[in-house]
Design a protein around this motif. Structure first.
Motif: not given
Length: 156
Positions: A55-61, A63, A119
């Motif tokens: 459930s993380m942001e796309l930019n975190e994914k 990364y 998160s």
């Protein structure tokens, strides 16, 4: 009957010939090769499935995906450089040093990213860390298996 062939009886109905494939000296077993590939597929698949469902942001994914790819490439590159150097194949010091540096950076980026990820619960952090390490280790093992197999076959 030669050593290369083995005759098996199929409950008295017919004879079947099974050819035994002999391993070359220094070649990893088929079971070890299969286990290495299975470990890589399980590690990468688990990591990516976890990342997809996170459930993380796309930019975190992005990364964490980039760190996985960077880690896999740097581990294989380092394994090749270490093996080349050990076998007397010329390796420049800059490439050898950069290979070590890249792997250390990849592992550090993963550790720092997981440490600072507010998160992600602790169990998920452990999951990502373990699947990352499994993937890197199995990639190194597969590269070694490929090299050992090629070398064993070249000796004939």
């Amino acid at each position: 009957m030669s050593n290369d062939n083995e005759v098996l009886l199929d409950k008295g109905k017919k004879n079947e010939t099974k050819v035994k494939v002999e391993r070359k000296d220094g070649e990893p077993t088929g079971a070890f090769k299969g286990a290495s590939w299975a470990a890589l597929l399980v590690g990468v698949a688990a990591y990516l499935i976890g990342l997809f469902n996170a459930s993380m942001e796309l930019n975190e994914k992005g990364y964490y995906f980039a760190v996985l790819i960077f880690g896999l490439y740097s581990a294989i590159s380092l394994q090749k450089a270490v093996r080349d150097k050990d076998e007397g194949i010329p390796v420049t010091n800059i490439y050898y040093g950069l290979s070590w540096f890249a792997l250390i950076v990849a592992i550090s980026l993963m550790a720092i990213g997981l440490y600072n990820a507010g998160s992600i619960v602790l169990s998920e952090k452990g999951f990502y860390g373990m699947s990352f390490v499994l993937s890197i280790f199995s990639a190194i093992t597969i590269q070694k298996n490929i090299r050992d197999t090629e070398r064993a076959r070249e000796r004939d």
